[in-house]
Design a protein around this motif. Structure first.
Motif, PDB file in Angstrom:
ATOM      1  N   ARG A 176       0.831  -1.204   0.000  1.00 17.71           N
ATOM      2  CA  ARG A 176       0.000   0.000   0.000  1.00 17.71           C
ATOM      3  C   ARG A 176       0.871   1.263   0.000  1.00 17.71           C
ATOM      4  NH1 ARG A 176      -2.815  -1.386   3.835  1.00 17.71           N
ATOM      5  NH2 ARG A 176      -1.770  -0.286   5.550  1.00 17.71           N
ATOM      6  N   ARG A 177       1.917   1.256   0.813  1.00 18.79           N
ATOM      7  CA  ARG A 177       2.811   2.421   0.851  1.00 18.79           C
ATOM      8  C   ARG A 177       3.524   2.604  -0.488  1.00 18.79           C
ATOM      9  NH1 ARG A 177       3.809   0.568   6.202  1.00 18.79           N
ATOM     10  NH2 ARG A 177       5.616  -0.641   5.496  1.00 18.79           N
ATOM     11  N   HIS A 178       3.931   1.514  -1.103  1.00 18.26           N
ATOM     12  CA  HIS A 178       4.592   1.616  -2.400  1.00 18.26           C
ATOM     13  C   HIS A 178       3.638   2.157  -3.460  1.00 18.26           C
ATOM     14  CE1 HIS A 178       7.919  -1.541  -1.320  1.00 18.26           C
ATOM     15  NE2 HIS A 178       7.891  -0.503  -0.522  1.00 18.26           N
ATOM     16  N   ARG A 179       2.387   1.716  -3.408  1.00 19.72           N
ATOM     17  CA  ARG A 179       1.394   2.212  -4.350  1.00 19.72           C
ATOM     18  C   ARG A 179       1.185   3.714  -4.169  1.00 19.72           C
ATOM     19  NH1 ARG A 179      -0.112   1.270  -8.970  1.00 19.72           N
ATOM     20  NH2 ARG A 179      -0.357  -0.956  -8.540  1.00 19.72           N
ATOM     21  N   ALA A 239      -4.618   0.841 -12.256  1.00 21.64           N
ATOM     22  CA  ALA A 239      -3.602   0.333 -11.334  1.00 21.64           C
ATOM     23  C   ALA A 239      -3.496  -1.176 -11.475  1.00 21.64           C
ATOM     24  CB  ALA A 239      -3.955   0.707  -9.900  1.00 21.64           C
ATOM     25  N   ALA A 240      -2.261  -1.672 -11.509  1.00 22.53           N
ATOM     26  CA  ALA A 240      -2.025  -3.096 -11.716  1.00 22.53           C
ATOM     27  C   ALA A 240      -0.870  -3.556 -10.843  1.00 22.53           C
ATOM     28  CB  ALA A 240      -1.719  -3.375 -13.187  1.00 22.53           C
ATOM     29  N   THR A 241      -0.745  -4.861 -10.741  1.00 24.68           N
ATOM     30  CA  THR A 241       0.414  -5.465 -10.094  1.00 24.68           C
ATOM     31  C   THR A 241       1.213  -6.170 -11.172  1.00 24.68           C
ATOM     32  OG1 THR A 241      -0.758  -5.778  -8.002  1.00 24.68           O
ATOM     33  CG2 THR A 241       1.200  -7.120  -8.365  1.00 24.68           C
ATOM     34  N   VAL A 242       2.469  -5.782 -11.330  1.00 27.79           N
ATOM     35  CA  VAL A 242       3.330  -6.315 -12.388  1.00 27.79           C
ATOM     36  C   VAL A 242       4.497  -7.038 -11.722  1.00 27.79           C
ATOM     37  CG1 VAL A 242       4.694  -5.781 -14.436  1.00 27.79           C
ATOM     38  CG2 VAL A 242       2.710  -4.361 -13.856  1.00 27.79           C
ATOM     39  N   ASN A 243       4.496  -8.372 -11.815  1.00 25.02           N
ATOM     40  CA  ASN A 243       5.521  -9.185 -11.143  1.00 25.02           C
ATOM     41  C   ASN A 243       5.642  -8.820  -9.660  1.00 25.02           C
ATOM     42  OD1 ASN A 243       5.942 -10.249 -13.661  1.00 25.02           O
ATOM     43  ND2 ASN A 243       8.154 -10.063 -13.600  1.00 25.02           N
ATOM     44  N   GLY A 244       4.486  -8.592  -9.023  1.00 24.09           N
ATOM     45  CA  GLY A 244       4.479  -8.304  -7.600  1.00 24.09           C
ATOM     46  C   GLY A 244       4.765  -6.861  -7.250  1.00 24.09           C
ATOM     47  N   ARG A 245       5.015  -6.005  -8.260  1.00 27.56           N
ATOM     48  CA  ARG A 245       5.331  -4.600  -8.007  1.00 27.56           C
ATOM     49  C   ARG A 245       4.162  -3.721  -8.442  1.00 27.56           C
ATOM     50  NH1 ARG A 245      10.540  -3.329 -11.228  1.00 27.56           N
ATOM     51  NH2 ARG A 245       9.624  -4.760 -12.735  1.00 27.56           N
ATOM     52  N   PRO A 246       4.058  -2.511  -7.867  1.00 27.28           N
ATOM     53  CA  PRO A 246       3.002  -1.605  -8.327  1.00 27.28           C
ATOM     54  C   PRO A 246       3.224  -1.224  -9.777  1.00 27.28           C
ATOM     55  CG  PRO A 246       4.544  -0.466  -6.863  1.00 27.28           C
ATOM     56  CD  PRO A 246       4.888  -1.922  -6.798  1.00 27.28           C
ATOM     57  N   SER A 259       0.219   0.678 -22.988  1.00 24.35           N
ATOM     58  CA  SER A 259       1.474   0.700 -22.220  1.00 24.35           C
ATOM     59  C   SER A 259       1.316  -0.115 -20.945  1.00 24.35           C
ATOM     60  CB  SER A 259       1.874   2.138 -21.857  1.00 24.35           C
ATOM     61  OG  SER A 259       0.898   2.723 -21.005  1.00 24.35           O
ATOM     62  N   VAL A 260       2.450  -0.617 -20.467  1.00 25.98           N
ATOM     63  CA  VAL A 260       2.537  -1.254 -19.151  1.00 25.98           C
ATOM     64  C   VAL A 260       3.731  -0.642 -18.433  1.00 25.98           C
ATOM     65  CG1 VAL A 260       3.029  -3.382 -17.897  1.00 25.98           C
ATOM     66  CG2 VAL A 260       1.465  -3.440 -19.828  1.00 25.98           C
ATOM     67  N   LEU A 261       3.513  -0.207 -17.193  1.00 29.10           N
ATOM     68  CA  LEU A 261       4.588   0.344 -16.388  1.00 29.10           C
ATOM     69  C   LEU A 261       4.717  -0.456 -15.106  1.00 29.10           C
ATOM     70  CD1 LEU A 261       3.521   2.923 -18.131  1.00 29.10           C
ATOM     71  CD2 LEU A 261       4.809   4.242 -16.462  1.00 29.10           C
ATOM     72  N   ALA A 262       5.951  -0.667 -14.668  1.00 27.52           N
ATOM     73  CA  ALA A 262       6.210  -1.347 -13.392  1.00 27.52           C
ATOM     74  C   ALA A 262       7.217  -0.505 -12.614  1.00 27.52           C
ATOM     75  CB  ALA A 262       6.758  -2.752 -13.631  1.00 27.52           C
ATOM     76  N   PHE A 263       6.994  -0.393 -11.302  1.00 23.16           N
ATOM     77  CA  PHE A 263       7.823   0.449 -10.446  1.00 23.16           C
ATOM     78  C   PHE A 263       8.419  -0.372  -9.311  1.00 23.16           C
ATOM     79  CE2 PHE A 263       4.591   3.031 -12.393  1.00 23.16           C
ATOM     80  CZ  PHE A 263       5.193   4.237 -12.679  1.00 23.16           C
ATOM     81  N   THR A 264       9.663  -0.084  -8.990  1.00 21.65           N
ATOM     82  CA  THR A 264      10.298  -0.650  -7.798  1.00 21.65           C
ATOM     83  C   THR A 264      10.493   0.484  -6.806  1.00 21.65           C
ATOM     84  OG1 THR A 264      11.464  -2.319  -9.098  1.00 21.65           O
ATOM     85  CG2 THR A 264      12.293  -1.881  -6.888  1.00 21.65           C
ATOM     86  N   VAL A 265      10.008   0.277  -5.579  1.00 20.13           N
ATOM     87  CA  VAL A 265      10.064   1.310  -4.542  1.00 20.13           C
ATOM     88  C   VAL A 265      10.855   0.785  -3.359  1.00 20.13           C
ATOM     89  CG1 VAL A 265       8.714   2.812  -3.020  1.00 20.13           C
ATOM     90  CG2 VAL A 265       7.810   2.192  -5.286  1.00 20.13           C
ATOM     91  N   ALA A 266      11.748   1.600  -2.831  1.00 15.90           N
ATOM     92  CA  ALA A 266      12.512   1.248  -1.635  1.00 15.90           C
ATOM     93  C   ALA A 266      12.688   2.495  -0.775  1.00 15.90           C
ATOM     94  CB  ALA A 266      13.874   0.658  -2.005  1.00 15.90           C
ATOM     95  N   ASP A 267      12.400   2.354   0.513  1.00 21.39           N
ATOM     96  CA  ASP A 267      12.569   3.464   1.460  1.00 21.39           C
ATOM     97  C   ASP A 267      11.834   4.725   1.003  1.00 21.39           C
ATOM     98  OD1 ASP A 267      14.213   1.883   3.093  1.00 21.39           O
ATOM     99  OD2 ASP A 267      15.982   2.398   1.902  1.00 21.39           O
TER     100      ASP A 267
END
Length: 291
Positions: A176-179, A239-246, A259-267
């Protein structure tokens, strides 16, 4: 009437196990091409040996594919380097109002593609033990034969791998925080708020875009913020989940994927963005129907 040719009988017996063998190899190697190569090598070994001396063909083939995959992981020969414009990760996309793949089944029953990144953090022997035992219900004794360990030692190895996988799985609150971070980025991109973009981007963020003209990589928060129009144009997508990522998926008016976008979020910051806007590559991804 003549009987079935022995070679045809061996081929038919192998084909009965192909889907399972491919699943084993893919979860071990994380690449469809490498998995196909491992299964093909198992077929060649079976064709040379024949089935007369094999009591349990399914178990024998699983063991062979496991050994081949383990050798590939240990040698580092998996996922060979190819030209950048040919690279596209295997993507699993689910809409966020539908359950994500890894939430549909218990950890011990299956491993969704979203966990392949987690499995990458395991040592080759841990990965083999976890995949074969927890996903495909192969006994610790059989796995120990592949690894050259006792059943008890293999059981301890599986337990250690399982703890690592469980520890690496994100909690619902993390997701949820990453989203929320991704939503802030998309809003800022759509509205052209440059300073806000810099706030949510990691200074060393990597932005990879797959286009009809090839793959383009942008590094650094300032550069990515300047080129965020690609991501901003998808802000009105679903909003989607792409390989477990937002992620976000958008469609054209005629229902074809845009288009498809995938994001990796850290800290609290975005460290990586992958965008696929090439229609040919989008056609290769198993995408959900338009929302």
């Amino acid at each position: 009437m003549s009987g079935t040719h022995p070679a045809d009988a061996i081929a038919a017996a192998f084909e009965a196990h192909r889907d399972r063998l491919t699943a084993v190899a893919y979860r071990m190697l994380g690449s469809h091409a490498d998995a196909d190569d491992a299964v093909q090598e198992a077929w060649l070994r079976l064709a040379r040996q024949g089935t007369d001396t094999i009591d349990n063909l399914g178990g024998w083939l699983t063991t062979v594919v496991g050994r081949i995959s383990l050798d590939l992981l240990r040698s580092g020969r998996t996922r060979p380097t190819v030209p950048l414009d040919d690279q596209l990760p295997d993507l699993t996309v689910t809409l966020d109002d539908a359950p994500a793949a890894e939430e549909l089944v218990a950890l011990g029953d299956s491993v969704g593609l979203a966990l392949l990144t987690v499995l990458d953090s395991l040592r080759p022997d841990e990965r083999l033990a976890f995949v074969l035992h927890d996903v495909f219900a192969v006994s610790h004794g059989e796995i120990g034969t592949i690894l050259g360990r006792t059943a008890d030692a293999t059981k301890m190895l599986t337990s250690r791998a399982r703890r690592k996988v469980q520890a690496a799985r994100q909690s619902a609150s993390d997701r949820r925080r990453h989203r929320e971070v991704v939503a802030a980025f998309l809003a800022a991109a759509r509205e052209g708020r440059f300073e806000r973009l810099l706030e949510v981007l990691h200074p060393e963020v990597r932005f990879t875009v797959h286009t009809p003209d090839g793959q383009f990589v942008t590094l650094g928060a300032t550069e990515v913020a300047t080129r965020a129009r690609v991501a901003g144009s998808a802000a009105r997508g679903h909003a989607a989940t792409v390989n477990g990522r937002p992620g976000v998926i958008s469609w054209n008016e005629n229902g074809t994927p845009l288009s498809v976008l995938a994001f990796t979020v850290a800290d609290g910051r975005i460290t990586e963005i992958t965008a696929v806007i090439d229609p040919a590559k989008l056609a290769l991804i198993d995408l959900p129907d338009p929302a």
